[in-house]
Design an enzyme around this catalytic site. Structure first.
Site, PDB file in Angstrom:
ATOM      1  N   ARG A  14       0.781  -1.322   0.117  1.00 30.94           N
ATOM      2  CA  ARG A  14       0.089  -0.394  -0.120  1.00 30.94           C
ATOM      3  C   ARG A  14       0.800   1.069  -0.119  1.00 30.94           C
ATOM      4  O   ARG A  14       1.152   1.854  -1.162  1.00 30.94           O
ATOM      5  CB  ARG A  14      -1.465  -0.064   0.761  1.00 30.94           C
ATOM      6  CG  ARG A  14      -1.677   1.490   0.857  1.00 30.94           C
ATOM      7  CD  ARG A  14      -1.650   2.691   1.486  1.00 30.94           C
ATOM      8  NE  ARG A  14      -1.054   2.363   2.795  1.00 30.94           N
ATOM      9  CZ  ARG A  14      -0.366   3.819   3.122  1.00 30.94           C
ATOM     10  NH1 ARG A  14      -0.114   4.716   2.652  1.00 30.94           N
ATOM     11  NH2 ARG A  14       0.217   3.222   4.640  1.00 30.94           N
ATOM     12  N   ASP A  15       1.803   1.403   1.435  1.00 30.56           N
ATOM     13  CA  ASP A  15       2.160   2.728   1.534  1.00 30.56           C
ATOM     14  C   ASP A  15       3.404   2.359   0.027  1.00 30.56           C
ATOM     15  O   ASP A  15       4.522   3.630   0.042  1.00 30.56           O
ATOM     16  CB  ASP A  15       2.740   2.708   2.546  1.00 30.56           C
ATOM     17  CG  ASP A  15       3.243   4.289   2.851  1.00 30.56           C
ATOM     18  OD1 ASP A  15       2.772   5.460   1.952  1.00 30.56           O
ATOM     19  OD2 ASP A  15       3.747   4.610   4.495  1.00 30.56           O
ATOM     20  N   HIS A 206       5.084   4.043  12.814  1.00 34.22           N
ATOM     21  CA  HIS A 206       5.339   3.882  11.065  1.00 34.22           C
ATOM     22  C   HIS A 206       6.030   5.348  10.374  1.00 34.22           C
ATOM     23  O   HIS A 206       6.113   6.612  10.306  1.00 34.22           O
ATOM     24  CB  HIS A 206       3.831   4.477  10.827  1.00 34.22           C
ATOM     25  CG  HIS A 206       3.698   4.631   8.719  1.00 34.22           C
ATOM     26  ND1 HIS A 206       2.989   3.658   8.425  1.00 34.22           N
ATOM     27  CD2 HIS A 206       4.373   5.609   8.425  1.00 34.22           C
ATOM     28  CE1 HIS A 206       3.278   4.094   7.052  1.00 34.22           C
ATOM     29  NE2 HIS A 206       3.430   5.308   6.987  1.00 34.22           N
ATOM     30  N   HIS A 208       9.022   7.363   8.095  1.00 37.88           N
ATOM     31  CA  HIS A 208       9.295   6.843   6.770  1.00 37.88           C
ATOM     32  C   HIS A 208      11.340   7.335   7.177  1.00 37.88           C
ATOM     33  O   HIS A 208      11.048   7.527   7.982  1.00 37.88           O
ATOM     34  CB  HIS A 208       9.034   8.308   5.902  1.00 37.88           C
ATOM     35  CG  HIS A 208       7.587   7.641   5.286  1.00 37.88           C
ATOM     36  ND1 HIS A 208       7.769   7.199   4.017  1.00 37.88           N
ATOM     37  CD2 HIS A 208       6.533   7.345   6.087  1.00 37.88           C
ATOM     38  CE1 HIS A 208       6.206   6.728   4.084  1.00 37.88           C
ATOM     39  NE2 HIS A 208       5.231   6.741   5.328  1.00 37.88           N
ATOM     40  N   CYS A 239       4.455   9.473   0.186  1.00 38.28           N
ATOM     41  CA  CYS A 239       2.888   9.817   0.357  1.00 38.28           C
ATOM     42  C   CYS A 239       2.659  10.584  -0.747  1.00 38.28           C
ATOM     43  O   CYS A 239       3.626  11.634  -0.604  1.00 38.28           O
ATOM     44  CB  CYS A 239       2.270  10.083   1.168  1.00 38.28           C
ATOM     45  SG  CYS A 239       0.781  10.918   1.360  1.00 38.28           S
ATOM     46  N   ASN A 248       9.360   4.180   3.139  1.00 39.35           N
ATOM     47  CA  ASN A 248       9.243   4.031   4.357  1.00 39.35           C
ATOM     48  C   ASN A 248      10.557   2.932   4.321  1.00 39.35           C
ATOM     49  O   ASN A 248      11.555   2.600   3.924  1.00 39.35           O
ATOM     50  CB  ASN A 248       8.492   2.497   4.407  1.00 39.35           C
ATOM     51  CG  ASN A 248       6.947   3.180   4.392  1.00 39.35           C
ATOM     52  OD1 ASN A 248       6.203   3.527   2.992  1.00 39.35           O
ATOM     53  ND2 ASN A 248       5.979   3.282   5.639  1.00 39.35           N
TER      54      ASN A 248
HETATM   55  P1  HMG Z   1     -13.078  14.917  -2.226  1.00 44.89           P
HETATM   56  O1  HMG Z   1     -12.764  14.709  -3.538  1.00 44.89           O
HETATM   57  O2  HMG Z   1     -13.265  16.021  -1.043  1.00 44.89           O
HETATM   58  O3  HMG Z   1     -14.013  14.097  -2.121  1.00 44.89           O
HETATM   59  O4  HMG Z   1     -11.715  13.307  -2.010  1.00 44.89           O
HETATM   60  P2  HMG Z   1     -15.969  13.347  -2.581  1.00 44.89           P
HETATM   61  O5  HMG Z   1     -16.839  12.888  -1.031  1.00 44.89           O
HETATM   62  O6  HMG Z   1     -16.127  14.759  -2.657  1.00 44.89           O
HETATM   63  O7  HMG Z   1     -16.394  12.210  -2.939  1.00 44.89           O
HETATM   64  C1  HMG Z   1     -15.188  12.789  -4.775  1.00 44.89           C
HETATM   65  C2  HMG Z   1     -15.055  11.602  -5.802  1.00 44.89           C
HETATM   66  O8  HMG Z   1     -14.251  10.534  -5.443  1.00 44.89           O
HETATM   67  C3  HMG Z   1     -16.337  11.171  -5.836  1.00 44.89           C
HETATM   68  O9  HMG Z   1     -16.653  10.010  -6.983  1.00 44.89           O
HETATM   69  C4  HMG Z   1     -16.549   9.879  -4.937  1.00 44.89           C
HETATM   70  O10 HMG Z   1     -17.818   8.684  -5.176  1.00 44.89           O
HETATM   71  C5  HMG Z   1     -15.131   9.428  -5.094  1.00 44.89           C
HETATM   72  P3  HMG Z   1     -17.215  10.946  -8.988  1.00 44.89           P
HETATM   73  O11 HMG Z   1     -19.074  11.782  -8.013  1.00 44.89           O
HETATM   74  O12 HMG Z   1     -16.420  12.214  -8.328  1.00 44.89           O
HETATM   75  O13 HMG Z   1     -17.412  10.147  -9.540  1.00 44.89           O
HETATM   76  N1  HMG Z   1     -14.622   8.911  -3.385  1.00 44.89           N
HETATM   77  C6  HMG Z   1     -14.071   7.199  -3.183  1.00 44.89           C
HETATM   78  N2  HMG Z   1     -13.714   6.607  -4.332  1.00 44.89           N
HETATM   79  C7  HMG Z   1     -13.669   5.181  -4.464  1.00 44.89           C
HETATM   80  N3  HMG Z   1     -13.306   4.864  -2.934  1.00 44.89           N
HETATM   81  C8  HMG Z   1     -13.514   5.773  -1.894  1.00 44.89           C
HETATM   82  C9  HMG Z   1     -13.947   7.104  -1.956  1.00 44.89           C
HETATM   83  N4  HMG Z   1     -14.336   8.102  -1.226  1.00 44.89           N
HETATM   84  C10 HMG Z   1     -14.999   9.267  -2.526  1.00 44.89           C
HETATM   85  N5  HMG Z   1     -13.096   5.993  -0.748  1.00 44.89           N
HETATM   86  C11 HMG Z   1     -11.170  11.177  -0.608  1.00 44.89           C
HETATM   87  C12 HMG Z   1     -11.747  12.894  -0.605  1.00 44.89           C
HETATM   88  C13 HMG Z   1     -10.954  11.299   0.725  1.00 44.89           C
HETATM   89  C14 HMG Z   1     -11.992  10.837  -0.832  1.00 44.89           C
HETATM   90  C15 HMG Z   1      -9.687  11.638  -1.289  1.00 44.89           C
HETATM   91  O14 HMG Z   1      -8.533  12.624  -0.680  1.00 44.89           O
HETATM   92  C16 HMG Z   1      -8.994  10.577  -1.280  1.00 44.89           C
HETATM   93  O15 HMG Z   1      -9.336   9.618  -1.471  1.00 44.89           O
HETATM   94  N6  HMG Z   1      -7.952  10.799  -1.210  1.00 44.89           N
HETATM   95  C17 HMG Z   1      -6.263   9.724  -1.109  1.00 44.89           C
HETATM   96  C18 HMG Z   1      -5.420  10.133  -0.342  1.00 44.89           C
HETATM   97  C19 HMG Z   1      -3.860   9.434   0.145  1.00 44.89           C
HETATM   98  O16 HMG Z   1      -4.637   7.952  -0.221  1.00 44.89           O
HETATM   99  N7  HMG Z   1      -3.205   9.357  -0.120  1.00 44.89           N
HETATM  100  C20 HMG Z   1      -2.424   8.506   0.419  1.00 44.89           C
HETATM  101  C21 HMG Z   1      -2.909   7.412   1.658  1.00 44.89           C
HETATM  102  S1  HMG Z   1      -1.911   8.312   3.456  1.00 44.89           S
HETATM  103  C22 HMG Z   1      -0.193   7.968   3.277  1.00 44.89           C
HETATM  104  O17 HMG Z   1       0.139   7.686   2.515  1.00 44.89           O
HETATM  105  C23 HMG Z   1       0.051   8.346   4.624  1.00 44.89           C
HETATM  106  C24 HMG Z   1       0.651   7.426   5.797  1.00 44.89           C
HETATM  107  O18 HMG Z   1       0.818   6.554   5.232  1.00 44.89           O
HETATM  108  C25 HMG Z   1       0.768   7.489   7.024  1.00 44.89           C
HETATM  109  C26 HMG Z   1       1.981   8.296   7.158  1.00 44.89           C
HETATM  110  O19 HMG Z   1       3.019   7.908   6.655  1.00 44.89           O
HETATM  111  O20 HMG Z   1       1.847   9.215   7.652  1.00 44.89           O
HETATM  112  C27 HMG Z   1      -0.740   6.229   5.963  1.00 44.89           C
HETATM  113 MG    MG Z   2       3.472   6.962   4.882  1.00 45.82          MG
END
Ligand code: HMG
Ligand code: MG
Length: 291
Positions: A14-15, A206, A208, A239, A248
């Protein structure tokens, strides 16, 4: 302290893969997860049920989660930002969910397009869905030490968000150095503060490894009695919404470190060779976003 069991959460699929420039095929993802499973991990974060518009690399989440052969002793988890993601992940067979927010307001906006408070509201139905099915939910706190947009983060901010996630019903808090810029001197007070709100058995770290200090930070956490660590095979990772976030902590380096200090982890390091080789070949196409 030496001889204690340490649990490793392998987050490479995933990450690691979320930040690859090239879209890795579903087949390759499944092959990597299978190699990891064969090496004995008890927890693998397999994919993210996030918006494919935001993270195209995870668009095949459904096929990945459904395609992994189930084994006893292995819990497959999925990162989910909201109820929509949680429902899809559960339907695809995830046995653990991970919600994610931040100790930094700006990072929350950049990564999940909402404030910290809004993100916690979004998690309520996720926790309810999971509780009804006896599925554990981990809560990530990104930027617990340093934010790419706001700079240094106060330990009190990391503590407050951790406490709120715990109150919501998360069974584990994963405290994250998202951009790998934390030093042991800054991790120490942050963990001391967070541990006032979160029991050590429910805290995971966690890290990096951008600055090469992840193992030193692990040592600080071990000193606090924390026994759950995230890592990614081959040091994959980053990210897309955290400029400067490199890989990571590499799983193979963490294992070597734990072995040297006499901690038990249950992973067969020889059996990990195939997964490492595959991760390295995937890394040759490293994301341009990484430094
Ligand atoms: P948004 O644009 O504000 O959301 O995104 P929305 O509710 O307005 O929805 C927009 C569109 O996204 C819609 O589709 C929804 O259906 C769809 P459209 O009508 O335009 O076709 N949608 C989804 N589709 C699939 N799965 C879902 C989903 N939710 C809405 N769950 C949202 C808000 C949170 C969805 C968006 O910002 C997002 O997906 N962000 C994810 C970012 C991400 O994944 N970042 C990397 C992971 S975090 C990380 O790496 C940190 C970590 O490792 C820890 C660390 O190191 O710090 C965990
Ligand atoms: Mg991370």
């Amino acid at each position: 302290m030496t001889g204690d069991k340490v649990t490793i959460v392998e987050v490479g699929p995933r990450d690691g893969l979320q930040n690859e420039k090239r879209i890795v095929s579903t087949e390759d993802k499944l092959a990597l997860i299978e190699l990891l499973a064969q090496a004995g991990f008890s927890r693998i974060e397999a994919t993210a049920f996030v918006s494919p518009k935001w993270v195209p690399q995870m668009a095949d989440h459904d096929a990945v989660m459904r395609g992994i052969p189930r084994r006893s002793g292995l819990t497959l988890s999925a990162l989910v930002p909201n109820e929509q993601g949680a429902l899809a992940a559960i339907q695809a067979g995830a046995r653990e969910l991970a919600v994610f927010t931040s100790a930094s307001e700006t990072f929350a906006q950049k990564n999940i397009n909402c404030s910290i408070a809004e993100s916690l509201q979004r998690f309520r139905p996720v926790l309810a869905l999971a509780a009804a099915r006896d599925i554990a939910v981990r809560g990530y706190v990104s930027c617990a030490v340093e934010c790419p947009y706001e700079g240094p983060i106060e330990p009190a901010a990391a503590r407050s968000v951790s406490a709120r996630l715990l109150d919501l019903g998360c069974s584990e808090i994963a405290i994250a150095d998202t951009i790998g810029r934390a030093t042991p001197e800054r991790v120490e007070p942050m963990l001391a503060e967070v541990l006032q709100a979160v029991p050590r058995r429910q805290l995971a770290c966690h890290f990096h490894d951008t600055s090469g200090l992840a193992l030193s930070n692990v040592d600080v956490a071990l000193g606090h009695g924390i026994r759950t660590f995230d890592s990614a095979i081959g040091g994959l990772g980053g990210c897309p919404y955290a400029p400067g976030a490199a890989g990571n902590l590499a799983t193979e380096r963490l294992l070597e470190h734990l072995d040297r200090h006499g901690h038990v982890h249950g992973i067969d390091r020889d059996a990990l060779a195939g997964a490492l080789q595959m991760a390295q070949s995937l890394k040759e196409n490293r994301s341009v976003r990484e430094t």
